[in-house]
Write a protein that holds these residues in place. Sequence first.
Motif, PDB file in Angstrom:
ATOM      1  N   ALA A  64     -14.943   5.442   3.110  1.00 42.66           N
ATOM      2  CA  ALA A  64     -13.680   5.445   3.853  1.00 42.66           C
ATOM      3  C   ALA A  64     -12.782   6.570   3.334  1.00 42.66           C
ATOM      4  O   ALA A  64     -12.869   6.952   2.172  1.00 42.66           O
ATOM      5  CB  ALA A  64     -12.975   4.107   3.677  1.00 42.66           C
ATOM      6  N   PRO A  65     -11.924   7.108   4.188  1.00 42.37           N
ATOM      7  CA  PRO A  65     -10.979   8.128   3.736  1.00 42.37           C
ATOM      8  C   PRO A  65      -9.856   7.503   2.915  1.00 42.37           C
ATOM      9  O   PRO A  65      -9.461   6.363   3.150  1.00 42.37           O
ATOM     10  CB  PRO A  65     -10.434   8.702   5.046  1.00 42.37           C
ATOM     11  CG  PRO A  65     -10.546   7.584   6.022  1.00 42.37           C
ATOM     12  CD  PRO A  65     -11.780   6.807   5.630  1.00 42.37           C
ATOM     13  N   HIS A  66      -9.368   8.259   1.949  1.00 36.97           N
ATOM     14  CA  HIS A  66      -8.253   7.812   1.116  1.00 36.97           C
ATOM     15  C   HIS A  66      -7.346   8.992   0.807  1.00 36.97           C
ATOM     16  O   HIS A  66      -7.740  10.152   0.966  1.00 36.97           O
ATOM     17  CB  HIS A  66      -8.744   7.234  -0.213  1.00 36.97           C
ATOM     18  CG  HIS A  66      -9.636   6.036  -0.089  1.00 36.97           C
ATOM     19  ND1 HIS A  66      -9.207   4.833   0.415  1.00 36.97           N
ATOM     20  CD2 HIS A  66     -10.938   5.860  -0.411  1.00 36.97           C
ATOM     21  CE1 HIS A  66     -10.210   3.966   0.393  1.00 36.97           C
ATOM     22  NE2 HIS A  66     -11.266   4.572  -0.098  1.00 36.97           N
ATOM     23  N   ASP A  67      -6.166   8.676   0.300  1.00 39.52           N
ATOM     24  CA  ASP A  67      -5.322   9.711  -0.295  1.00 39.52           C
ATOM     25  C   ASP A  67      -4.617   9.089  -1.498  1.00 39.52           C
ATOM     26  O   ASP A  67      -4.853   7.928  -1.851  1.00 39.52           O
ATOM     27  CB  ASP A  67      -4.314  10.300   0.724  1.00 39.52           C
ATOM     28  CG  ASP A  67      -3.286   9.300   1.223  1.00 39.52           C
ATOM     29  OD1 ASP A  67      -3.013   8.286   0.537  1.00 39.52           O
ATOM     30  OD2 ASP A  67      -2.733   9.531   2.316  1.00 39.52           O
ATOM     31  N   ARG A  99       0.092   5.178  -4.265  1.00 38.32           N
ATOM     32  CA  ARG A  99      -0.767   4.301  -3.473  1.00 38.32           C
ATOM     33  C   ARG A  99      -1.607   5.162  -2.547  1.00 38.32           C
ATOM     34  O   ARG A  99      -1.353   6.366  -2.403  1.00 38.32           O
ATOM     35  CB  ARG A  99       0.092   3.350  -2.617  1.00 38.32           C
ATOM     36  CG  ARG A  99       0.930   4.112  -1.600  1.00 38.32           C
ATOM     37  CD  ARG A  99       1.981   3.265  -0.920  1.00 38.32           C
ATOM     38  NE  ARG A  99       2.686   4.040   0.102  1.00 38.32           N
ATOM     39  CZ  ARG A  99       3.662   4.906  -0.124  1.00 38.32           C
ATOM     40  NH1 ARG A  99       4.073   5.109  -1.362  1.00 38.32           N
ATOM     41  NH2 ARG A  99       4.210   5.573   0.848  1.00 38.32           N
ATOM     42  N   CYS A 100      -2.562   4.543  -1.899  1.00 33.89           N
ATOM     43  CA  CYS A 100      -3.247   5.187  -0.776  1.00 33.89           C
ATOM     44  C   CYS A 100      -2.435   4.854   0.468  1.00 33.89           C
ATOM     45  O   CYS A 100      -2.199   3.678   0.755  1.00 33.89           O
ATOM     46  CB  CYS A 100      -4.672   4.663  -0.652  1.00 33.89           C
ATOM     47  SG  CYS A 100      -5.493   5.229   0.855  1.00 33.89           S
ATOM     48  N   SER A 101      -1.993   5.877   1.187  1.00 33.52           N
ATOM     49  CA  SER A 101      -1.144   5.602   2.344  1.00 33.52           C
ATOM     50  C   SER A 101      -1.925   4.938   3.474  1.00 33.52           C
ATOM     51  O   SER A 101      -1.343   4.314   4.352  1.00 33.52           O
ATOM     52  CB  SER A 101      -0.476   6.893   2.850  1.00 33.52           C
ATOM     53  OG  SER A 101      -1.431   7.738   3.444  1.00 33.52           O
ATOM     54  N   ILE A 102      -3.237   5.065   3.434  1.00 33.44           N
ATOM     55  CA  ILE A 102      -4.076   4.449   4.468  1.00 33.44           C
ATOM     56  C   ILE A 102      -4.331   2.977   4.135  1.00 33.44           C
ATOM     57  O   ILE A 102      -4.428   2.137   5.023  1.00 33.44           O
ATOM     58  CB  ILE A 102      -5.413   5.215   4.589  1.00 33.44           C
ATOM     59  CG1 ILE A 102      -5.144   6.702   4.801  1.00 33.44           C
ATOM     60  CG2 ILE A 102      -6.281   4.647   5.712  1.00 33.44           C
ATOM     61  CD1 ILE A 102      -6.344   7.602   4.513  1.00 33.44           C
ATOM     62  N   HIS A 103      -4.472   2.707   2.844  1.00 34.63           N
ATOM     63  CA  HIS A 103      -4.731   1.343   2.359  1.00 34.63           C
ATOM     64  C   HIS A 103      -3.715   1.063   1.248  1.00 34.63           C
ATOM     65  O   HIS A 103      -4.040   1.178   0.052  1.00 34.63           O
ATOM     66  CB  HIS A 103      -6.152   1.225   1.800  1.00 34.63           C
ATOM     67  CG  HIS A 103      -7.205   1.818   2.689  1.00 34.63           C
ATOM     68  ND1 HIS A 103      -7.747   3.064   2.471  1.00 34.63           N
ATOM     69  CD2 HIS A 103      -7.778   1.334   3.814  1.00 34.63           C
ATOM     70  CE1 HIS A 103      -8.635   3.315   3.433  1.00 34.63           C
ATOM     71  NE2 HIS A 103      -8.672   2.292   4.260  1.00 34.63           N
ATOM     72  N   PRO A 104      -2.496   0.690   1.630  1.00 34.61           N
ATOM     73  CA  PRO A 104      -1.393   0.627   0.638  1.00 34.61           C
ATOM     74  C   PRO A 104      -1.607  -0.372  -0.501  1.00 34.61           C
ATOM     75  O   PRO A 104      -0.878  -0.318  -1.490  1.00 34.61           O
ATOM     76  CB  PRO A 104      -0.182   0.228   1.497  1.00 34.61           C
ATOM     77  CG  PRO A 104      -0.554   0.602   2.897  1.00 34.61           C
ATOM     78  CD  PRO A 104      -2.041   0.420   2.991  1.00 34.61           C
ATOM     79  N   ARG A 105      -2.580  -1.232  -0.367  1.00 32.57           N
ATOM     80  CA  ARG A 105      -2.836  -2.155  -1.490  1.00 32.57           C
ATOM     81  C   ARG A 105      -3.555  -1.456  -2.632  1.00 32.57           C
ATOM     82  O   ARG A 105      -3.638  -1.994  -3.730  1.00 32.57           O
ATOM     83  CB  ARG A 105      -3.642  -3.366  -1.013  1.00 32.57           C
ATOM     84  CG  ARG A 105      -2.873  -4.172   0.028  1.00 32.57           C
ATOM     85  CD  ARG A 105      -3.622  -5.397   0.464  1.00 32.57           C
ATOM     86  NE  ARG A 105      -3.639  -6.399  -0.595  1.00 32.57           N
ATOM     87  CZ  ARG A 105      -3.801  -7.691  -0.381  1.00 32.57           C
ATOM     88  NH1 ARG A 105      -3.940  -8.133   0.855  1.00 32.57           N
ATOM     89  NH2 ARG A 105      -3.830  -8.539  -1.376  1.00 32.57           N
ATOM     90  N   MET A 106      -4.090  -0.285  -2.368  1.00 31.60           N
ATOM     91  CA  MET A 106      -4.698   0.529  -3.438  1.00 31.60           C
ATOM     92  C   MET A 106      -3.555   1.200  -4.199  1.00 31.60           C
ATOM     93  O   MET A 106      -2.837   2.024  -3.637  1.00 31.60           O
ATOM     94  CB  MET A 106      -5.596   1.614  -2.848  1.00 31.60           C
ATOM     95  CG  MET A 106      -6.793   1.113  -2.105  1.00 31.60           C
ATOM     96  SD  MET A 106      -7.661   2.452  -1.252  1.00 31.60           S
ATOM     97  CE  MET A 106      -7.997   3.592  -2.594  1.00 31.60           C
ATOM     98  N   ARG A 107      -3.420   0.874  -5.479  1.00 29.01           N
ATOM     99  CA  ARG A 107      -2.278   1.395  -6.228  1.00 29.01           C
ATOM    100  C   ARG A 107      -2.704   1.956  -7.578  1.00 29.01           C
ATOM    101  O   ARG A 107      -3.721   1.537  -8.142  1.00 29.01           O
ATOM    102  CB  ARG A 107      -1.233   0.291  -6.440  1.00 29.01           C
ATOM    103  CG  ARG A 107      -0.656  -0.258  -5.126  1.00 29.01           C
ATOM    104  CD  ARG A 107       0.617  -1.037  -5.356  1.00 29.01           C
ATOM    105  NE  ARG A 107       1.620  -0.251  -6.025  1.00 29.01           N
ATOM    106  CZ  ARG A 107       2.487   0.566  -5.412  1.00 29.01           C
ATOM    107  NH1 ARG A 107       2.469   0.686  -4.108  1.00 29.01           N
ATOM    108  NH2 ARG A 107       3.363   1.255  -6.107  1.00 29.01           N
TER     109      ARG A 107
HETATM  110 CU    CU Z   1      -7.430   4.336   1.028  1.00 26.49          CU
END
Ligand code: CU
Length: 113
Positions: A64-67, A99-107
């Motif tokens: 999956a893409p992340h940032d 955080r990952c702006s795509i998956h904000p629970r990733m911190r």
């Molecule tokens: Cu992500």
Amino acid sequence: MSDITRRRALTGAFALAAAGAALHGRPAQAGTTHEVSIEGFAFQPAELTIAAGDSVRFTNTDGAPHDATADDGAFETARLGTGNSDTITLTEPGVYEYRCSIHPRMRGVITVE
Ligand SMILES: [Cu+2]
């Protein structure tokens, strides 16, 4: 100016700030580049302490893409596809939660000393 252009400009400003610090006679400090891997929808390591002027390279190993986007807007990587990396440089001491702006629970958090 598009959002993406503005973010790029921000990243460039950090590079210029680092260059300016060197020009103003502080000891030439070769910034270390630290690695953060993005895997399994998590930043590894999620907590990192670096020196001012150091860089952090984020590499996405997920499908999956992340940032990586700082909560206070201090930095934002490109949107990273599988296998892609982006490097940011932090010159100001502080605690940078991101955080990952795509998956904000990733911190994660980077402390700059
Ligand atoms: Cu992500």
